[in-house]
Design a protein around this motif. Structure first.
Motif, short mmCIF file in Angstrom:
data_model
loop_
_atom_site.label_atom_id
_atom_site.label_comp_id
_atom_site.label_asym_id
_atom_site.label_seq_id
_atom_site.Cartn_x
_atom_site.Cartn_y
_atom_site.Cartn_z
N GLU A 156 0.85 -1.18 0.00
CA GLU A 156 0.00 0.00 0.00
C GLU A 156 0.89 1.24 0.00
OE1 GLU A 156 -3.91 -1.60 2.42
OE2 GLU A 156 -2.37 -0.48 3.53
N LEU A 157 0.56 2.21 -0.83
CA LEU A 157 1.29 3.47 -0.89
C LEU A 157 0.28 4.61 -0.87
CD1 LEU A 157 4.31 4.49 -3.04
CD2 LEU A 157 2.24 5.91 -3.11
N ALA A 158 0.57 5.62 -0.07
CA ALA A 158 -0.29 6.81 -0.02
C ALA A 158 0.59 8.05 0.01
CB ALA A 158 -1.18 6.78 1.22
N THR A 159 0.17 9.07 -0.72
CA THR A 159 0.92 10.33 -0.72
C THR A 159 -0.03 11.51 -0.92
OG1 THR A 159 2.68 11.63 -1.76
CG2 THR A 159 1.43 10.15 -3.20
N ASP A 160 0.26 12.59 -0.21
CA ASP A 160 -0.44 13.86 -0.41
C ASP A 160 0.37 14.81 -1.27
OD1 ASP A 160 -2.63 13.08 1.16
OD2 ASP A 160 -1.68 13.77 3.00
N HIS A 161 1.44 14.29 -1.87
CA HIS A 161 2.29 15.08 -2.77
C HIS A 161 2.51 14.29 -4.06
CE1 HIS A 161 3.22 17.76 0.62
NE2 HIS A 161 3.35 16.66 1.33
N PRO A 162 1.42 13.93 -4.74
CA PRO A 162 1.57 13.01 -5.88
C PRO A 162 2.41 13.55 -7.02
CG PRO A 162 -0.67 13.88 -5.74
CD PRO A 162 0.01 14.26 -4.48
N ALA A 163 2.32 14.82 -7.33
CA ALA A 163 3.09 15.36 -8.46
C ALA A 163 4.59 15.22 -8.20
CB ALA A 163 2.73 16.82 -8.71
N LEU A 164 5.03 15.56 -7.00
CA LEU A 164 6.45 15.48 -6.68
C LEU A 164 6.89 14.05 -6.41
CD1 LEU A 164 6.88 18.61 -4.36
CD2 LEU A 164 7.62 18.36 -6.73
N ALA A 165 6.17 13.35 -5.54
CA ALA A 165 6.60 12.01 -5.12
C ALA A 165 6.54 11.01 -6.26
CB ALA A 165 5.72 11.53 -3.97
#
Length: 310
Positions: A79-88
């Motif tokens: 599982e992967l979650a990010t609130d910085h999708p453009a950068l990460a």
């Protein structure tokens, strides 16, 4: 936002400090670049694969495992979650750098790409990194030599001593784990390629099964792509409506329902001849802030079970 490479280097330091516990190797080349072996001569493991996925996303994503099933068999999922999708995802994790020298071929991902900034993602996002150390993760079944480090150093405009090269084969535990961690990136990239502003992607959460380790690199590449295209599930939170959300999932392509071994064989394993849309997660939920929530695509557990040999 702090430098992507600075954040990734902190995680590389963690890998070096706990190399023995992670069952990974590390050595310095003659030009003082550092190679980290995540599966060529060392076995690695689930934890090393998770850390590698964090390095590839420059520490801007939470990556973990859970147990689920494929064809009735217990299989770990990432599982992967990010609130910085453009950068990460787009400016770091995306595998967008082909590294080729006389002695080496590999596909590079990670924040070193942001020091070069030549891919379209960087103009879309409006980001370019500047730092004196850099990390490029290499998907390859061989360890890189000085020529690879020199190429990366030259393009990223850093000294070779500031280059860190984590390496992982597709047919390795870390390879299967980091590929499973790519479901979110595939969805964000596909959406950006369709013309959606990546800065309007607010948050992404995803999961995909960890493919059993295959006997060779070609089989592993097919199996790990099956894990994403037929088992990957993604939730996107976005700002704006879009008339092509339905094209994000792999089900939107004519190749859907074909195992990747067949897809690759039909183009003589020339990956650049494969339709881009098949490199996508199986199922996507798009949640528009203040608007609709819609599900697109579906998983194919029967095909996955066959691909995994279950």
């Amino acid at each position: 936002m702090e430098s992507l490479n600075r954040m990734a280097i902190e995680l590389v330091d963690e890998a070096l400090d706990f190399a023995e516990e992670l069952d990974i190797g590390a050595h310095e080349l003659e030009n003082e670049a550092t190679v980290l072996d995540f599966g060529v001569d060392f076995d690695g493991g689930i934890e090393s694969g998770l850390l590698l996925a964090e390095i590839q996303t420059a520490g801007l994503a939470t990556v973990q495992t859970r147990m689920d099933e494929v064809g009735g068999a217990p299989i770990p999922h990432v599982e992967l979650a990010t609130d910085h999708p453009a950068l990460a995802l787009l400016c770091s994790q995306k595998a967008g750098w082909e590294v080729t020298t006389e002695s080496f071929e590999g596909l590079g991902s990670g924040p070193a790409r942001a020091l070069v900034g030549e891919e379209e993602e960087f103009s879309r996002v409006g980001y370019h990194d500047a730092f004196d150390l850099t990390v490029l993760a290499l998907e390859s079944d061989q360890l890189p030599d000085e020529s690879v480090a020199e190429q990366v150093a030259d393009m990223a405009d850093v000294e070779p001593s500031g280059v860190f090269l984590p390496v992982f084969p597709s047919a390795s535990i870390a390879g299967s784990v980091t590929m499973a961690a790519r479901a979110a990136e595939l969805a964000a990239f596909r959406l950006s390629e369709l013309g959606y502003d990546p800065l309007d992607i607010v948050s992404v959460s995803a999961s995909a099964p960890v493919a059993p380790i295959a006997e060779d690199e070609q089989a592993a590449m097919a199996r790990t792509n099956d894990a994403l295209a037929y088992g990957g599930q993604v939730h996107l939170t976005v700002r704006e409506e879009f008339d092509r959300f339905g094209d994000i999932a792999s089900t939107a392509t004519d190749e859907y329902d074909k195992p990747f071994a067949q897809i690759f064989e039909e183009v003589d394993w020339d990956f650049y001849e494969v339709e881009d849309g098949v490199f996508a997660p199986a199922q996507v939920t798009v949640d528009v802030l203040g608007g609709s929530t819609t599900v697109y695509g579906e998983t194919n557990e029967e095909l996955l079970a066959e691909s995994f040999g279950l």
